[in-house]
Enzyme design. Structure first.
Site, PDB file in Angstrom:
ATOM      1  N   ARG A 193     116.860   1.815  18.008  1.00  0.00           N
ATOM      2  CA  ARG A 193     117.749   3.545  19.103  1.00  0.00           C
ATOM      3  C   ARG A 193     117.814   2.826  21.017  1.00  0.00           C
ATOM      4  O   ARG A 193     118.643   3.160  21.158  1.00  0.00           O
ATOM      5  CB  ARG A 193     116.836   4.517  18.979  1.00  0.00           C
ATOM      6  N   SER A 214     116.270  12.168  20.146  1.00  0.00           N
ATOM      7  CA  SER A 214     115.975  10.865  19.426  1.00  0.00           C
ATOM      8  C   SER A 214     116.755   9.892  19.021  1.00  0.00           C
ATOM      9  O   SER A 214     116.607   9.094  19.074  1.00  0.00           O
ATOM     10  CB  SER A 214     115.213  11.583  17.615  1.00  0.00           C
ATOM     11  N   GLU A 232     127.324  18.900  12.391  1.00  0.00           N
ATOM     12  CA  GLU A 232     128.158  17.164  11.749  1.00  0.00           C
ATOM     13  C   GLU A 232     129.262  17.462  11.783  1.00  0.00           C
ATOM     14  O   GLU A 232     130.127  16.313  11.733  1.00  0.00           O
ATOM     15  CB  GLU A 232     126.910  16.178  11.619  1.00  0.00           C
ATOM     16  N   PHE A 272     122.601  12.930   8.678  1.00  0.00           N
ATOM     17  CA  PHE A 272     123.706  13.951   8.188  1.00  0.00           C
ATOM     18  C   PHE A 272     125.195  13.160   8.952  1.00  0.00           C
ATOM     19  O   PHE A 272     126.201  14.171   8.876  1.00  0.00           O
ATOM     20  CB  PHE A 272     123.173  15.262   9.520  1.00  0.00           C
ATOM     21  N   HIS A 309     117.876   6.940  12.783  1.00  0.00           N
ATOM     22  CA  HIS A 309     115.838   6.959  11.987  1.00  0.00           C
ATOM     23  C   HIS A 309     116.645   6.341   9.979  1.00  0.00           C
ATOM     24  O   HIS A 309     117.296   7.039   9.278  1.00  0.00           O
ATOM     25  CB  HIS A 309     116.318   8.720  11.949  1.00  0.00           C
ATOM     26  N   ASP A 331     108.318  12.042   8.322  1.00  0.00           N
ATOM     27  CA  ASP A 331     109.327  12.929   8.225  1.00  0.00           C
ATOM     28  C   ASP A 331     110.281  13.050   6.656  1.00  0.00           C
ATOM     29  O   ASP A 331     110.554  13.757   6.275  1.00  0.00           O
ATOM     30  CB  ASP A 331     110.742  12.596   9.500  1.00  0.00           C
ATOM     31  N   ARG A 335     114.036   4.148  13.274  1.00  0.00           N
ATOM     32  CA  ARG A 335     113.368   5.715  14.151  1.00  0.00           C
ATOM     33  C   ARG A 335     111.903   4.117  14.926  1.00  0.00           C
ATOM     34  O   ARG A 335     111.579   4.902  16.276  1.00  0.00           O
ATOM     35  CB  ARG A 335     112.450   6.038  13.728  1.00  0.00           C
TER      36      ARG A 335
END
Lengths: 273, 325
Positions: free
Chosen positions: B21, B48, B69, B94, B120, B128, B178
């Site tokens: 990322r 993030s 979204e 999402f 992610h 998570d 991530r």
């Protein structure tokens, strides 16, 4: 009443007749909302408020029209054809294999349609995006998003209203067809929207309520909408199936084509208006 | 075809580690400077997804959409249809998870030039848990006509992918992870959408990988070499359009294959490679990936081990594929 208004009303009536002919010929489609919004579409394409010209359909400064409730595309197709975007005789190809006039409108054929719709509330989000782009470019165009009241069942519609309200997108107007019906019943039975006006206001939109069949009122509301420092919702109170006695205010005609006998009667009634 | 140049440190512990990322954030900054049409959208996950430096430098080309979204995808389509090149930035669960319909109609059907960055992805998202570990994103994007799907292998490749996505006309979905992972490629390593990279030559088995697991794959190839087995390793960063030519050419030589991905075994790289080979050159294919399960909370390495995505698993899969020849 001045001549221009009278001519526009006559055009709206021709568009209604097109709608009946097209949907009857196709054997499927959505007559109630199409008939109900004929006056608003006429004001949009034949009035002086929106900057729309078939000779300048690629002009970056043209106004953008987005049909969010794309199931009423027959009325859009008819308005576009009568305004000169494509031949009127093509209207009878609606929903046929190979036709540019798909069952829900899309932007594949360069006939003045900006984007695709169908799944409800996708149009209003795209309209918000277009208005943001206009602001980024300091371009003077206005975005007119045609919507149905049923679309306010979708969460995405409220997401779009929130963002437009937050950004105070004065370049955006939603023309909402408040005809109080949706597929399976009256809006207030299926999913109540009232107090609709207050809800929209609470999202930081300017709200104007009008009779969506009165041409001078539609034009006046559009003119006011263009001069706001935040987005404007014009709640157009309309009669679904307007002009055809057996269709008016009947949710059963949301998505059903008239048979040949019904079509004949509908055209007879409309031609007498 | 000659193998591409890789970092000379890739197999050592001293190899630089960086999250993919971060490569996205760097790519966006470069684009901010070079292409005024580029705009960035996020849904309350700017930090993030690493888009905040872009926001800081180009505030007028940044849209904070809030946690919404579906609207964000539609807004991006509207921006693209008005001449912008929007980058939609969120977690892949999402976006495209929650806004697939908007991706399908507002973006792809409308031919809107939107780029979708899914953060992610994979079980390595870790603590998570299952809800935030995207493992189905490639399957749901690959099925949409006209959409390009990319899984870059490291931060440098993600940076290049971001630039390539902007240059590509049409919608592109790309995913990243991530955690910090080894930077395998270097600035000179080529990156072209739709063109797989040969990373290691061999003749016993073809191992086709995408995403950061390419590093484990290269390590596995070294372990196989110790047993006298020479694996050919292909970085198939583009899952759609798949580089069928490079893959078939290799498999014609090795006669068996292994696929490696941090994604469900249905509909992702294994699916794409199997569809390709079934039609053009059928050989045994053994998959490494998520075996039709949801993930869970845990440390990234623990999770990759539990669900069978380590270099040892890749070695086993390669031996199995060779035995099935």
């Amino acid at each position: 009443m001045d001549l221009a208004i009278r001519q526009m009303e006559e055009t709206a009536n021709l568009i209604r007749q097109d709608v009946i002919k097209m949907i009857a010929q196709a054997g499927s489609g959505h007559p109630a909302g199409s008939l109900g919004m004929a006056d608003v579409l006429t004001a949009l394409y034949f009035g002086d408020e929106a900057n729309l010209d078939p000779q300048k359909k690629h002009n970056p400064k043209r106004d953008r029209v987005v049909l969010s409730n794309a199931h009423i595309c027959p009325v859009l197709y008819s308005a576009l054809a009568r305004r000169g975007y494509f031949p009127i005789k093509e209207l009878m190809t609606l929903r046929r294999l190979g036709s540019r006039l798909q069952g829900h409108s899309n932007n594949h054929f360069d006939i003045g349609i900006e984007t695709s719709g169908g799944p409800l509330s996708q149009g209003i989000s795209q309209a918000v995006g277009m208005a943001i782009a206009g602001r980024m470019d300091k371009s003077p165009f206005h975005v007119w998003c045609l919507m149905s009241d049923g679309e306010f069942d979708e969460g995405q519609t409220w997401e779009a209203f929130m963002l437009a309200g937050k950004l105070k997108l004065g370049g955006l107007t939603a023309l909402i067809d408040r005809n109080r019906i949706q597929i399976s019943g009256n809006t207030e039975d299926v999913m109540p929207l009232e107090i609709f006006k207050k809800k929209l206001k609470a999202f930081n939109w300017k709200v104007i309520e009008i009779n969506g069949h009165k041409m001078p009122l539609i034009i006046k509301a559009m003119r006011r909408a263009k001069n706001q420092s935040k987005p404007t919702a014009i709640i157009c109170h309309t009669i679904p199936g307007k002009g055809v006695s057996f269709m008016e205010n009947k949710y059963e005609w949301h998505g059903k084509a008239p048979n040949p006998k019904e079509a004949k009667q509908a055209l007879e009634e409309l031609s007498k208006l | 075809m000659k193998p591409i140049s890789l970092s000379k440190y890739w197999m050592y512990k001293t190899v630089e580690k960086k999250a993919t990322r971060d490569g996205y954030g760097e790519g966006l900054l470069e684009l901010g400077k070079s292409n005024p049409k580029v705009v960035v959208l996020t849904a309350d996950v700017g930090e993030s997804t690493r888009v905040l430096p872009f926001q800081k430098k180009y505030p007028n080309r940044f849209v904070e959409c809030g946690v919404a979204e579906q609207n964000m995808m539609g807004v991006a389509a509207g921006l693209a249809l008005t001449g912008k090149i929007p980058f939609v930035s969120s977690y892949a669960v999402f976006s495209p998870g929650r806004n697939w319909d908007q991706l399908r109609v507002s973006v792809c059907y409308s031919k809107a030039n939107v780029k979708i960055a899914g953060a992610h992805t994979g079980v390595s998202v870790g603590p998570d848990g299952a809800t935030h570990q995207a493992l189905e994103d490639m399957a749901i994007t690959r099925a949409i006509p006209g959409l390009v799907v990319i899984a870059p292998c490291d931060a440098e490749e993600t940076r290049k992918c971001t630039l390539a996505a902007a240059a590509h006309k049409g919608p592109v979905y790309f995913r990243f992870g991530r955690e910090k992972t080894p930077v395998i490629t270097v600035k000179q390593t080529p990156f072209k959408i739709g063109q797989a990279n040969l990373c290691r030559e061999g003749y016993d088995v073809t191992i086709i990988a995408c995403g950061p697991l390419l590093h484990q794959t290269l390590m596995a190839a070294e372990m196989l070499a110790e047993q006298g087995i020479e694996a050919e390793v292909i970085n198939s960063h583009t899952i759609k359009p798949l580089d069928a030519k490079t893959i078939v050419q290799s498999v014609k030589k090795t006669h068996c294959a292994v696929t490696v991905e941090e994604h469900q075994l249905m509909g992702g790289l294994f699916g794409a490679v199997s569809e390709c080979l079934a039609k053009r050159y059928p050989v045994p294919v053994e998959p490494i990936g998520m075996p039709n399960k949801f993930g869970e909370s845990g440390a990234p390495d623990e999770l990759l081990a539990k669900y069978g995505m380590t270099k040892e698993n890749i070695v086993k899969a390669a031996l199995k594929a060779i035995n099935r020849k």
